[in-house]
Design a protein around this motif. Sequence first.
Motif, PDB file in Angstrom:
ATOM      1  N   GLU A  81      -5.598   2.002   9.340  1.00  0.00           N
ATOM      2  CA  GLU A  81      -5.396   2.595   8.016  1.00  0.00           C
ATOM      3  C   GLU A  81      -4.019   2.244   7.457  1.00  0.00           C
ATOM      4  O   GLU A  81      -3.886   1.940   6.273  1.00  0.00           O
ATOM      5  CB  GLU A  81      -5.574   4.108   8.067  1.00  0.00           C
ATOM      6  CG  GLU A  81      -7.015   4.547   8.230  1.00  0.00           C
ATOM      7  CD  GLU A  81      -7.148   6.060   8.276  1.00  0.00           C
ATOM      8  OE1 GLU A  81      -6.284   6.765   7.730  1.00  0.00           O
ATOM      9  OE2 GLU A  81      -8.142   6.519   8.866  1.00  0.00           O
ATOM     10  N   ALA A  82      -3.008   2.271   8.306  1.00  0.00           N
ATOM     11  CA  ALA A  82      -1.652   1.935   7.869  1.00  0.00           C
ATOM     12  C   ALA A  82      -1.571   0.456   7.485  1.00  0.00           C
ATOM     13  O   ALA A  82      -0.938   0.108   6.488  1.00  0.00           O
ATOM     14  CB  ALA A  82      -0.638   2.253   8.965  1.00  0.00           C
ATOM     15  N   THR A  83      -2.226  -0.396   8.251  1.00  0.00           N
ATOM     16  CA  THR A  83      -2.232  -1.825   7.945  1.00  0.00           C
ATOM     17  C   THR A  83      -2.891  -2.076   6.597  1.00  0.00           C
ATOM     18  O   THR A  83      -2.377  -2.834   5.768  1.00  0.00           O
ATOM     19  CB  THR A  83      -2.959  -2.615   9.048  1.00  0.00           C
ATOM     20  OG1 THR A  83      -2.293  -2.376  10.290  1.00  0.00           O
ATOM     21  CG2 THR A  83      -2.968  -4.101   8.758  1.00  0.00           C
ATOM     22  N   VAL A  84      -4.014  -1.427   6.355  1.00  0.00           N
ATOM     23  CA  VAL A  84      -4.719  -1.572   5.070  1.00  0.00           C
ATOM     24  C   VAL A  84      -3.839  -1.067   3.926  1.00  0.00           C
ATOM     25  O   VAL A  84      -3.732  -1.709   2.877  1.00  0.00           O
ATOM     26  CB  VAL A  84      -6.080  -0.841   5.097  1.00  0.00           C
ATOM     27  CG1 VAL A  84      -6.699  -0.751   3.716  1.00  0.00           C
ATOM     28  CG2 VAL A  84      -7.037  -1.536   6.065  1.00  0.00           C
ATOM     29  N   ALA A  85      -3.173   0.074   4.127  1.00  0.00           N
ATOM     30  CA  ALA A  85      -2.302   0.639   3.091  1.00  0.00           C
ATOM     31  C   ALA A  85      -1.122  -0.289   2.803  1.00  0.00           C
ATOM     32  O   ALA A  85      -0.766  -0.503   1.644  1.00  0.00           O
ATOM     33  CB  ALA A  85      -1.805   2.026   3.508  1.00  0.00           C
ATOM     34  N   CYS A  87       2.931  -7.517  12.542  1.00  0.00           N
ATOM     35  CA  CYS A  87       1.703  -8.269  12.824  1.00  0.00           C
ATOM     36  C   CYS A  87       1.421  -8.224  14.324  1.00  0.00           C
ATOM     37  O   CYS A  87       2.338  -8.269  15.136  1.00  0.00           O
ATOM     38  CB  CYS A  87       1.843  -9.716  12.363  1.00  0.00           C
ATOM     39  SG  CYS A  87       1.834  -9.913  10.570  1.00  0.00           S
ATOM     40  N   LYS A  88       0.147  -8.149  14.663  1.00  0.00           N
ATOM     41  CA  LYS A  88      -0.247  -8.051  16.067  1.00  0.00           C
ATOM     42  C   LYS A  88      -0.401  -9.408  16.734  1.00  0.00           C
ATOM     43  O   LYS A  88      -0.514  -9.488  17.949  1.00  0.00           O
ATOM     44  CB  LYS A  88      -1.548  -7.263  16.184  1.00  0.00           C
ATOM     45  CG  LYS A  88      -1.393  -5.815  15.776  1.00  0.00           C
ATOM     46  CD  LYS A  88      -2.713  -5.081  15.818  1.00  0.00           C
ATOM     47  CE  LYS A  88      -2.520  -3.672  15.294  1.00  0.00           C
ATOM     48  NZ  LYS A  88      -3.689  -3.135  14.653  1.00  0.00           N
ATOM     49  N   SER A  89      -0.433 -10.481  15.935  1.00  0.00           N
ATOM     50  CA  SER A  89      -0.615 -11.817  16.504  1.00  0.00           C
ATOM     51  C   SER A  89       0.001 -12.866  15.593  1.00  0.00           C
ATOM     52  O   SER A  89       0.289 -12.604  14.419  1.00  0.00           O
ATOM     53  CB  SER A  89      -2.109 -12.116  16.664  1.00  0.00           C
ATOM     54  OG  SER A  89      -2.718 -12.255  15.385  1.00  0.00           O
ATOM     55  N   GLN A 138       7.782   2.933   6.351  1.00  0.00           N
ATOM     56  CA  GLN A 138       7.168   4.227   6.682  1.00  0.00           C
ATOM     57  C   GLN A 138       5.666   4.046   6.942  1.00  0.00           C
ATOM     58  O   GLN A 138       5.134   4.577   7.927  1.00  0.00           O
ATOM     59  CB  GLN A 138       7.400   5.194   5.529  1.00  0.00           C
ATOM     60  CG  GLN A 138       6.775   6.544   5.694  1.00  0.00           C
ATOM     61  CD  GLN A 138       6.903   7.381   4.416  1.00  0.00           C
ATOM     62  OE1 GLN A 138       7.338   6.918   3.362  1.00  0.00           O
ATOM     63  NE2 GLN A 138       6.493   8.620   4.509  1.00  0.00           N
ATOM     64  N   ILE A 139       5.001   3.305   6.089  1.00  0.00           N
ATOM     65  CA  ILE A 139       3.556   3.086   6.252  1.00  0.00           C
ATOM     66  C   ILE A 139       3.280   2.321   7.539  1.00  0.00           C
ATOM     67  O   ILE A 139       2.424   2.707   8.335  1.00  0.00           O
ATOM     68  CB  ILE A 139       2.976   2.310   5.043  1.00  0.00           C
ATOM     69  CG1 ILE A 139       3.006   3.169   3.787  1.00  0.00           C
ATOM     70  CG2 ILE A 139       1.547   1.842   5.327  1.00  0.00           C
ATOM     71  CD1 ILE A 139       2.693   2.402   2.503  1.00  0.00           C
ATOM     72  N   LEU A 140       4.018   1.223   7.755  1.00  0.00           N
ATOM     73  CA  LEU A 140       3.760   0.375   8.920  1.00  0.00           C
ATOM     74  C   LEU A 140       4.059   1.087  10.239  1.00  0.00           C
ATOM     75  O   LEU A 140       3.367   0.869  11.231  1.00  0.00           O
ATOM     76  CB  LEU A 140       4.564  -0.917   8.808  1.00  0.00           C
ATOM     77  CG  LEU A 140       4.069  -1.887   7.736  1.00  0.00           C
ATOM     78  CD1 LEU A 140       5.095  -2.967   7.469  1.00  0.00           C
ATOM     79  CD2 LEU A 140       2.729  -2.486   8.122  1.00  0.00           C
ATOM     80  N   LYS A 141       5.066   1.954  10.248  1.00  0.00           N
ATOM     81  CA  LYS A 141       5.409   2.669  11.481  1.00  0.00           C
ATOM     82  C   LYS A 141       4.349   3.687  11.885  1.00  0.00           C
ATOM     83  O   LYS A 141       4.278   4.079  13.038  1.00  0.00           O
ATOM     84  CB  LYS A 141       6.780   3.340  11.342  1.00  0.00           C
ATOM     85  CG  LYS A 141       7.911   2.347  11.419  1.00  0.00           C
ATOM     86  CD  LYS A 141       9.263   2.987  11.225  1.00  0.00           C
ATOM     87  CE  LYS A 141      10.333   1.922  11.253  1.00  0.00           C
ATOM     88  NZ  LYS A 141      11.652   2.436  10.897  1.00  0.00           N
ATOM     89  N   GLN A 142       3.498   4.080  10.927  1.00  0.00           N
ATOM     90  CA  GLN A 142       2.402   4.998  11.254  1.00  0.00           C
ATOM     91  C   GLN A 142       1.426   4.343  12.222  1.00  0.00           C
ATOM     92  O   GLN A 142       0.814   5.009  13.034  1.00  0.00           O
ATOM     93  CB  GLN A 142       1.653   5.425   9.994  1.00  0.00           C
ATOM     94  CG  GLN A 142       2.437   6.323   9.092  1.00  0.00           C
ATOM     95  CD  GLN A 142       1.717   6.576   7.777  1.00  0.00           C
ATOM     96  OE1 GLN A 142       0.559   6.213   7.603  1.00  0.00           O
ATOM     97  NE2 GLN A 142       2.411   7.198   6.844  1.00  0.00           N
ATOM     98  N   GLY A 143       1.288   3.034  12.094  1.00  0.00           N
ATOM     99  CA  GLY A 143       0.406   2.282  12.976  1.00  0.00           C
ATOM    100  C   GLY A 143      -1.062   2.512  12.686  1.00  0.00           C
ATOM    101  O   GLY A 143      -1.437   3.382  11.893  1.00  0.00           O
TER     102      GLY A 143
END
Length: 186
Positions: free
Chosen positions: A67-71, A97-99, A59-64
Amino acid sequence: TYNTLVGGLRMEGDDAAAKSVVKEMKKAGVEPNVYTQNILNLPSRGENLSNMRNSKLSQILKQGGDEATVAARSMMDKMVEHGVADLHLFNLMLKFCKSSGEMREVIDVMMAKAKLKPNVVTYNTLVGGLRMEGDDAAAKSVVKEMKKAGVEPNVYTQNILNLPSRGENLSNMRNSKLSQILKQGG
């Protein structure tokens, strides 16, 4: 309010803090209910809490966004600290992950801190990320690394390695990943 806090603490693996909140509830004149007892009675590393952790992290990661990554990283750090982070959760983190550099950080730093070893899904996710980035040499190197670690490549490993660098399949994967990153914003 208290049950939400107790549930959050249990997901993070901080059982002592969850029990402390229940004591605080009683002092405040709020009687624990069935949900409070149910959440307290779940095994720390059991299937129910594992599913709750997976759901919350997804749920957190899908927010994008940042802030979501930090959470998500904060939640993972707490789960690692309390010994409840599992390989499935780390593999989930890798998908967002973006990379490949971010993937390496999750594998080499976060998983190592949790004393977890990568499995075939972990390595395949990294290999796929490297192939999408066009770093075929690094992808082949990861396959050697996985064999050295005693993790046997599977059909997916071979399929991702055999895709032509400029072929339609990798192009579609690149488009999909780029769209995912752009939709996340931040």
